[in-house]
Design a protein around this motif. Structure first.
Motif, PDB file in Angstrom:
ATOM      1  N   HIS A  70      48.964  73.382  45.164  1.00 17.62           N
ATOM      2  CA  HIS A  70      48.384  72.033  45.171  1.00 17.62           C
ATOM      3  C   HIS A  70      49.096  71.044  44.245  1.00 17.62           C
ATOM      4  O   HIS A  70      48.476  70.112  43.747  1.00 17.62           O
ATOM      5  N   GLU A  71      50.387  71.205  44.023  1.00 16.36           N
ATOM      6  CA  GLU A  71      51.072  70.369  43.034  1.00 16.36           C
ATOM      7  C   GLU A  71      50.976  68.878  43.349  1.00 16.36           C
ATOM      8  O   GLU A  71      50.640  68.070  42.488  1.00 16.36           O
ATOM      9  N   LYS A  72      51.256  68.478  44.570  1.00 19.87           N
ATOM     10  CA  LYS A  72      51.213  67.053  44.920  1.00 19.87           C
ATOM     11  C   LYS A  72      49.812  66.492  44.728  1.00 19.87           C
ATOM     12  O   LYS A  72      49.638  65.403  44.152  1.00 19.87           O
ATOM     13  N   GLU A  73      48.798  67.200  45.169  1.00 25.36           N
ATOM     14  CA  GLU A  73      47.414  66.749  45.027  1.00 25.36           C
ATOM     15  C   GLU A  73      47.014  66.610  43.561  1.00 25.36           C
ATOM     16  O   GLU A  73      46.356  65.644  43.172  1.00 25.36           O
ATOM     17  N   ILE A  74      47.437  67.558  42.745  1.00 27.77           N
ATOM     18  CA  ILE A  74      47.117  67.513  41.315  1.00 27.77           C
ATOM     19  C   ILE A  74      47.793  66.303  40.668  1.00 27.77           C
ATOM     20  O   ILE A  74      47.153  65.514  39.968  1.00 27.77           O
ATOM     21  N   LYS A  75      49.081  66.148  40.900  1.00 31.28           N
ATOM     22  CA  LYS A  75      49.827  65.069  40.236  1.00 31.28           C
ATOM     23  C   LYS A  75      49.395  63.686  40.706  1.00 31.28           C
ATOM     24  O   LYS A  75      49.510  62.718  39.970  1.00 31.28           O
ATOM     25  N   GLU A  76      48.870  63.603  41.909  1.00 27.08           N
ATOM     26  CA  GLU A  76      48.320  62.345  42.420  1.00 27.08           C
ATOM     27  C   GLU A  76      47.130  61.890  41.568  1.00 27.08           C
ATOM     28  O   GLU A  76      46.861  60.702  41.443  1.00 27.08           O
ATOM     29  N   ARG A  98      58.131  49.139  41.785  1.00 27.96           N
ATOM     30  CA  ARG A  98      58.520  49.237  43.190  1.00 27.96           C
ATOM     31  C   ARG A  98      58.912  50.677  43.561  1.00 27.96           C
ATOM     32  O   ARG A  98      58.642  51.146  44.668  1.00 27.96           O
ATOM     33  N   ILE A  99      59.506  51.407  42.604  1.00 29.48           N
ATOM     34  CA  ILE A  99      59.925  52.787  42.836  1.00 29.48           C
ATOM     35  C   ILE A  99      58.746  53.749  42.705  1.00 29.48           C
ATOM     36  O   ILE A  99      58.580  54.667  43.511  1.00 29.48           O
ATOM     37  N   VAL A 100      57.898  53.545  41.692  1.00 32.73           N
ATOM     38  CA  VAL A 100      56.816  54.480  41.376  1.00 32.73           C
ATOM     39  C   VAL A 100      55.606  54.309  42.298  1.00 32.73           C
ATOM     40  O   VAL A 100      55.003  55.304  42.725  1.00 32.73           O
ATOM     41  N   ALA A 101      55.244  53.095  42.612  1.00 34.54           N
ATOM     42  CA  ALA A 101      54.005  52.821  43.358  1.00 34.54           C
ATOM     43  C   ALA A 101      53.873  53.619  44.661  1.00 34.54           C
ATOM     44  O   ALA A 101      52.792  54.160  44.934  1.00 34.54           O
ATOM     45  N   TYR A 104      52.034  57.115  44.888  1.00 34.33           N
ATOM     46  CA  TYR A 104      50.593  57.256  44.696  1.00 34.33           C
ATOM     47  C   TYR A 104      49.824  56.586  45.824  1.00 34.33           C
ATOM     48  O   TYR A 104      49.980  55.384  46.056  1.00 34.33           O
ATOM     49  N   LYS A 105      48.977  57.344  46.473  1.00 34.86           N
ATOM     50  CA  LYS A 105      48.152  56.812  47.568  1.00 34.86           C
ATOM     51  C   LYS A 105      47.221  55.714  47.083  1.00 34.86           C
ATOM     52  O   LYS A 105      46.898  54.791  47.811  1.00 34.86           O
ATOM     53  N   ARG A 106      46.754  55.840  45.843  1.00 35.00           N
ATOM     54  CA  ARG A 106      45.753  54.898  45.322  1.00 35.00           C
ATOM     55  C   ARG A 106      46.354  53.863  44.365  1.00 35.00           C
ATOM     56  O   ARG A 106      45.657  53.312  43.531  1.00 35.00           O
ATOM     57  N   TRP A 107      47.650  53.591  44.493  1.00 32.87           N
ATOM     58  CA  TRP A 107      48.284  52.582  43.633  1.00 32.87           C
ATOM     59  C   TRP A 107      47.593  51.242  43.823  1.00 32.87           C
ATOM     60  O   TRP A 107      47.281  50.840  44.938  1.00 32.87           O
ATOM     61  N   ASP A 108      47.386  50.533  42.707  1.00 29.79           N
ATOM     62  CA  ASP A 108      46.653  49.267  42.730  1.00 29.79           C
ATOM     63  C   ASP A 108      47.510  48.179  42.077  1.00 29.79           C
ATOM     64  O   ASP A 108      47.588  48.087  40.844  1.00 29.79           O
ATOM     65  N   ASP A 109      48.171  47.347  42.904  1.00 27.45           N
ATOM     66  CA  ASP A 109      49.036  46.281  42.384  1.00 27.45           C
ATOM     67  C   ASP A 109      48.279  45.306  41.489  1.00 27.45           C
ATOM     68  O   ASP A 109      48.804  44.839  40.482  1.00 27.45           O
ATOM     69  N   HIS A 110      47.051  44.989  41.876  1.00 25.99           N
ATOM     70  CA  HIS A 110      46.248  44.049  41.081  1.00 25.99           C
ATOM     71  C   HIS A 110      45.980  44.626  39.683  1.00 25.99           C
ATOM     72  O   HIS A 110      46.116  43.925  38.674  1.00 25.99           O
ATOM     73  N   ALA A 141      50.725  51.331  31.422  1.00 25.29           N
ATOM     74  CA  ALA A 141      50.389  50.482  32.569  1.00 25.29           C
ATOM     75  C   ALA A 141      50.630  51.227  33.881  1.00 25.29           C
ATOM     76  O   ALA A 141      49.793  51.190  34.792  1.00 25.29           O
ATOM     77  N   ILE A 142      51.742  51.928  33.971  1.00 28.80           N
ATOM     78  CA  ILE A 142      52.049  52.715  35.175  1.00 28.80           C
ATOM     79  C   ILE A 142      51.016  53.832  35.345  1.00 28.80           C
ATOM     80  O   ILE A 142      50.468  54.045  36.429  1.00 28.80           O
ATOM     81  N   ALA A 143      50.728  54.546  34.260  1.00 26.25           N
ATOM     82  CA  ALA A 143      49.807  55.694  34.324  1.00 26.25           C
ATOM     83  C   ALA A 143      48.396  55.291  34.725  1.00 26.25           C
ATOM     84  O   ALA A 143      47.684  56.063  35.367  1.00 26.25           O
ATOM     85  N   LEU A 144      47.990  54.091  34.365  1.00 27.54           N
ATOM     86  CA  LEU A 144      46.619  53.645  34.630  1.00 27.54           C
ATOM     87  C   LEU A 144      46.454  52.899  35.963  1.00 27.54           C
ATOM     88  O   LEU A 144      45.330  52.627  36.369  1.00 27.54           O
ATOM     89  N   SER A 145      47.549  52.615  36.636  1.00 29.21           N
ATOM     90  CA  SER A 145      47.493  51.737  37.801  1.00 29.21           C
ATOM     91  C   SER A 145      47.284  52.445  39.137  1.00 29.21           C
ATOM     92  O   SER A 145      47.379  51.819  40.182  1.00 29.21           O
ATOM     93  N   HIS A 146      46.990  53.727  39.110  1.00 27.03           N
ATOM     94  CA  HIS A 146      46.717  54.415  40.378  1.00 27.03           C
ATOM     95  C   HIS A 146      45.371  55.140  40.340  1.00 27.03           C
ATOM     96  O   HIS A 146      45.156  56.093  41.090  1.00 27.03           O
ATOM     97  N   HIS A 147      44.490  54.668  39.475  1.00 31.43           N
ATOM     98  CA  HIS A 147      43.124  55.201  39.391  1.00 31.43           C
ATOM     99  C   HIS A 147      43.118  56.707  39.124  1.00 31.43           C
ATOM    100  O   HIS A 147      42.372  57.464  39.756  1.00 31.43           O
ATOM    101  N   ALA A 148      43.958  57.121  38.171  1.00 31.55           N
ATOM    102  CA  ALA A 148      44.031  58.536  37.817  1.00 31.55           C
ATOM    103  C   ALA A 148      42.684  59.023  37.292  1.00 31.55           C
ATOM    104  O   ALA A 148      41.962  58.287  36.618  1.00 31.55           O
ATOM    105  N   GLU A 149      42.373  60.260  37.603  1.00 29.48           N
ATOM    106  CA  GLU A 149      41.138  60.878  37.135  1.00 29.48           C
ATOM    107  C   GLU A 149      41.320  61.542  35.777  1.00 29.48           C
ATOM    108  O   GLU A 149      40.348  61.843  35.087  1.00 29.48           O
TER     109      GLU A 149
END
Length: 162
Positions: A70-76, A98-101, A104-110, A141-149
């Motif tokens: 489950h590596e991809k799911e975990i890192k997401e 632009r490269i990182v976003a 992540y499925k849940r990336w949030d530009d706003h 900023a990058i770490a927090l912008s995809h709604h990480a759990e």
């Protein structure tokens, strides 16, 4: 309550250094500090939690899942702030986003824009021109912008002032 991090008898050996039989549980919703002397194995343990190092023995699970299947799911679901700049220094923050976003499925530009403004980060200056503190803020900023759990930070205050 679910464990978001679980290490069972984890061991990693290097020449002249080892971390041995680590048992660790971090429950969902808790802030947990990992404190110890320099060289105690904190960063090594974090790297095993992030699957950047493989333990010699023991079991590492995040969200009840293992990295083998489950590596991809975990890192997401994780936001990671390393203790130094991990981005290509010639790129600016806009290019890094632009490269990182897309990873992540849940990336949030706003949300990313909010953090960039809150941390007073320039979008168009090369990362190499950032102070250590600004580099840490950019990573945050990058770490927090995809709604990480789960947010994992290795030396998160290195270079911060105020």
């Amino acid at each position: 309550m679910e464990n978001v991090v679980e290490l069972k008898t984890v061991t990693k050996q290097f020449k002249g250094f080892s971390v041995e039989d680590i048992d660790l549980e971090v429950k969902q919703g808790f802030v947990t500090g990992f404190i110890g002397a320099n060289g105690a194995g904190k960063s090594t343990t974090i790297k095993m939690i992030m699957n950047l190092l493989k333990p010699d023995s023991g079991e590492v699970k995040l969200f009840g899942l293992d990295y083998k299947t489950h590596e991809k799911e975990i890192k997401e679901r994780i936001g990671f702030v390393y203790d130094g700049n991990v981005f290509y220094e010639g790129l600016n923050l806009k290019d890094i986003k632009r490269i990182v976003a897309p990873a992540y499925k849940r990336w949030d530009d706003h949300l990313f824009k909010q953090y960039v403004e809150q941390f007073e980060l320039p979008l168009h200056k090369a990362i190499k021109t950032f102070s250590k503190g600004m580099q840490m803020k950019a990573s945050l900023a990058i770490a927090l912008s995809h709604h990480a759990e789960l947010i994992i930070m290795d030396e998160p205050t290195a270079g911060f002032k105020n």
